[in-house]
Design a protein around this motif. Sequence first.
Motif, PDB file in Angstrom:
ATOM      1  N   UNK A   1     -48.496  57.593 -51.365  1.00  0.00           N
ATOM      2  CA  UNK A   1     -47.371  57.062 -50.596  1.00  0.00           C
ATOM      3  C   UNK A   1     -47.039  57.983 -49.427  1.00  0.00           C
ATOM      4  N   UNK A   2     -47.062  59.296 -49.677  1.00  0.00           N
ATOM      5  CA  UNK A   2     -46.735  60.249 -48.615  1.00  0.00           C
ATOM      6  C   UNK A   2     -47.741  60.176 -47.472  1.00  0.00           C
ATOM      7  N   UNK A   3     -49.017  60.040 -47.825  1.00  0.00           N
ATOM      8  CA  UNK A   3     -50.048  59.951 -46.787  1.00  0.00           C
ATOM      9  C   UNK A   3     -49.899  58.669 -45.979  1.00  0.00           C
ATOM     10  N   UNK A   4     -49.586  57.574 -46.626  1.00  0.00           N
ATOM     11  CA  UNK A   4     -49.422  56.309 -45.906  1.00  0.00           C
ATOM     12  C   UNK A   4     -48.185  56.319 -45.020  1.00  0.00           C
ATOM     13  N   UNK A   5     -47.093  56.900 -45.492  1.00  0.00           N
ATOM     14  CA  UNK A   5     -45.907  57.020 -44.644  1.00  0.00           C
ATOM     15  C   UNK A   5     -46.227  57.865 -43.399  1.00  0.00           C
ATOM     16  N   UNK A   6     -46.999  58.940 -43.604  1.00  0.00           N
ATOM     17  CA  UNK A   6     -47.363  59.797 -42.478  1.00  0.00           C
ATOM     18  C   UNK A   6     -48.181  59.025 -41.442  1.00  0.00           C
ATOM     19  N   UNK A   7     -49.045  58.110 -41.911  1.00  0.00           N
ATOM     20  CA  UNK A   7     -49.815  57.290 -40.978  1.00  0.00           C
ATOM     21  C   UNK A   7     -48.914  56.343 -40.197  1.00  0.00           C
ATOM     22  N   UNK A   8     -47.976  55.699 -40.878  1.00  0.00           N
ATOM     23  CA  UNK A   8     -47.092  54.749 -40.190  1.00  0.00           C
ATOM     24  C   UNK A   8     -46.144  55.452 -39.229  1.00  0.00           C
TER      25      UNK A   8
ATOM     26  N   UNK B   1     -43.211  57.974 -33.723  1.00  0.00           N
ATOM     27  CA  UNK B   1     -42.959  59.395 -33.490  1.00  0.00           C
ATOM     28  C   UNK B   1     -44.112  59.973 -32.672  1.00  0.00           C
ATOM     29  N   UNK B   2     -43.851  60.222 -31.393  1.00  0.00           N
ATOM     30  CA  UNK B   2     -44.903  60.721 -30.503  1.00  0.00           C
ATOM     31  C   UNK B   2     -45.326  62.145 -30.830  1.00  0.00           C
TER      32      UNK B   2
ATOM     33  N   UNK C   1     -46.195  63.263 -33.734  1.00  0.00           N
ATOM     34  CA  UNK C   1     -47.197  63.289 -34.799  1.00  0.00           C
ATOM     35  C   UNK C   1     -48.582  63.294 -34.161  1.00  0.00           C
ATOM     36  N   UNK C   2     -49.442  64.231 -34.551  1.00  0.00           N
ATOM     37  CA  UNK C   2     -50.787  64.253 -33.966  1.00  0.00           C
ATOM     38  C   UNK C   2     -51.516  62.918 -34.194  1.00  0.00           C
ATOM     39  N   UNK C   3     -52.162  62.442 -33.151  1.00  0.00           N
ATOM     40  CA  UNK C   3     -52.931  61.201 -33.240  1.00  0.00           C
ATOM     41  C   UNK C   3     -52.099  59.939 -33.095  1.00  0.00           C
ATOM     42  N   UNK C   4     -50.812  60.070 -32.707  1.00  0.00           N
ATOM     43  CA  UNK C   4     -49.932  58.897 -32.627  1.00  0.00           C
ATOM     44  C   UNK C   4     -50.433  57.892 -31.584  1.00  0.00           C
ATOM     45  N   UNK C   5     -50.736  58.372 -30.389  1.00  0.00           N
ATOM     46  CA  UNK C   5     -51.163  57.462 -29.325  1.00  0.00           C
ATOM     47  C   UNK C   5     -52.470  56.772 -29.696  1.00  0.00           C
ATOM     48  N   UNK C   6     -53.376  57.523 -30.298  1.00  0.00           N
ATOM     49  CA  UNK C   6     -54.661  56.952 -30.682  1.00  0.00           C
ATOM     50  C   UNK C   6     -54.493  55.881 -31.765  1.00  0.00           C
ATOM     51  N   UNK C   7     -53.621  56.155 -32.759  1.00  0.00           N
ATOM     52  CA  UNK C   7     -53.393  55.172 -33.821  1.00  0.00           C
ATOM     53  C   UNK C   7     -52.763  53.911 -33.261  1.00  0.00           C
ATOM     54  N   UNK C   8     -51.765  54.050 -32.381  1.00  0.00           N
ATOM     55  CA  UNK C   8     -51.113  52.868 -31.810  1.00  0.00           C
ATOM     56  C   UNK C   8     -52.104  52.046 -30.984  1.00  0.00           C
ATOM     57  N   UNK C   9     -52.993  52.751 -30.262  1.00  0.00           N
ATOM     58  CA  UNK C   9     -53.965  52.011 -29.455  1.00  0.00           C
ATOM     59  C   UNK C   9     -54.965  51.283 -30.356  1.00  0.00           C
TER      60      UNK C   9
END
Length: 601
Positions: free
Chosen positions: A403-410, A415-416, A418-426
């Motif tokens: 659950x913690x890992x999935x929350x971190x992904x979402x 949250x800009x 968080x590392x990889x935020x722009x890449x995940x959103x794209x």
Amino acid sequence: MSEKIDVHVPVLIVGGGGAGLTSSILLSRLGVPSLLVTRYPGTTNLPRGHILNQHSMEILTDMGVTPEIRAKGAPPENMRGVAWYSGLAGGGPEDAHGRLLGFVEAWGGGYTDPDYIAASPEAIANLSLLRTEPMLKAHAESYAEATVRFNHELVGLEQDADGVTSTILDRGTGETYTVRSSYLLGADAGRTVGELAGIKVTMHERIRKLVSLYLSMDLSQYLPGDDSILTWVFNPEYPEHLDFGAVLVPQGPERWDRHSEEWLLAVSRPDLDASQPELMLQWASEALGIPDLDPEIISVSEWHLERFLIDDFRAGRVFMVGDAAHRVPPSGGLGLNSAIQDVYNLCWKLAAVLAGRAGDGLLDTYTVERRPVNLNNIETSTKSVGGQMTMASSLGVSPSKSAEENWAELRKFWDDDVPGAAERRHEFNEWLGESTLEYHQHNVDFGYTYDSAAVVGDGSPAPVSPDEIRLYQPSTRPGHPLPHAWVERSGKRLALRELIHGGHFALIAGEKGQAWVEAAEKIAQEREIPLRAARVGLGKNVDYIDIRLAWQRNRAISPEGAILVRPDGYIAFRSIEAADDALSTLTAVFNQVLATPGQED
């Protein structure tokens, strides 16, 4: 025939759902008496089949049903698109609940997409069969030509060269009676008619099991948005739900935003069991992330995403329509729409044959025209289902993560830092672009074409679309749907397709096409063909004024040319220029389209 016949009727309709009731109404409006029987005591109690696309709404307008659907359905502002949210409440970080992860416009964005506005006078509607079937039933029962009998079941069927003899069981009294009809329409979702008529099945595959819960509940404190037809929720607190998430569909009946009084909630797990509604509710609560979810359970249904298609939609004098002929995965909302469009194609042909205006060969074009369309619908919807299977991975969540890992992904979606935020959103934006295969399938919904003996080809090349699924390109090439145009007469505006309403052919000529108009009217009078003929364009002596030049943009005929439109809105013939003999030309066209090769002018 020695057997006693209790009822004689031109058409027997078996099935009282969307396809059967639509058939009854269309046949009545065409002056064809019918008897409809269905084994069920009433209309459906499940909120399914809620998307009515533009083509279906055009048909329902011809049927006179649209005003009621618009009055009871979702307003345009509440069906702009589809939204994805994080878990709505419960465990996990408090600042992460109900976060918007993505949004995509769907089915014309509440009739704001210019392509959808240009394509049709009708916007899509959002109203399930739970509400529309009672409307259709009331309309069907209002016609003197129709008899509608619920709780009556087909139990026997025999056909010969002249008609069909059916045995019907009155489930209320236990008595049976015999019906003799010229034709029978199987609209019973394949429960009885197909087997009795010896229908062969080409394809039947179950893809996934789901459970739908029809609930009365207040979600307004959890959902921030008001403009979604569908809402997907992914709750990391229960990773076992993350491969599919939960899907919420508002059901009204008074509000269609986050204050909707009723909802359809779909969940999917390998161990689903609709016989345990309390367990289903627990899983729904987990999937949404609302631990204290305590709705009124109206109904629970278990069903399958499936692909189903029969070999031939015609077996002698029996015709299969809707789910009896094909079943489509629900992604894209093509099931009910396909059924409505099936019967719109078929009913005018039945009416023409029964009236003696057309030959039996016209009825063969039903399978030739509709089966390829429905096969394409199945294939397109299956591709959409495949896209849904990659939805979770595009969000970065997985049942295999904590659950913690999935929350971190979402968290990357808002949250800009968080590392990889722009890449995940794209990456999810890319997935949303692919999802337009389901939510912007305009050419599948609207632009499909027919190629049969009831279409007179003109040798022109087929238009090539940059995207055969998403982009509809209007064309007057024979076999294409009539392009939309608003025209005016005596200061009154109407959609050009209204010329076909009520089962009419339409001869639409250019400004100098009076010879076509006169020829069409002469043939129609002599052969008792319902037809309206008009010159459409600009200048003097036109019947309808192309005030917005929409017709000029797409008509592809000269001022001396003409097109002939069938009663289902499809172009049967086009002449770009004048003909040496318009009467002879149109006589040959009608002979081919109506399968009456022996008739001459």
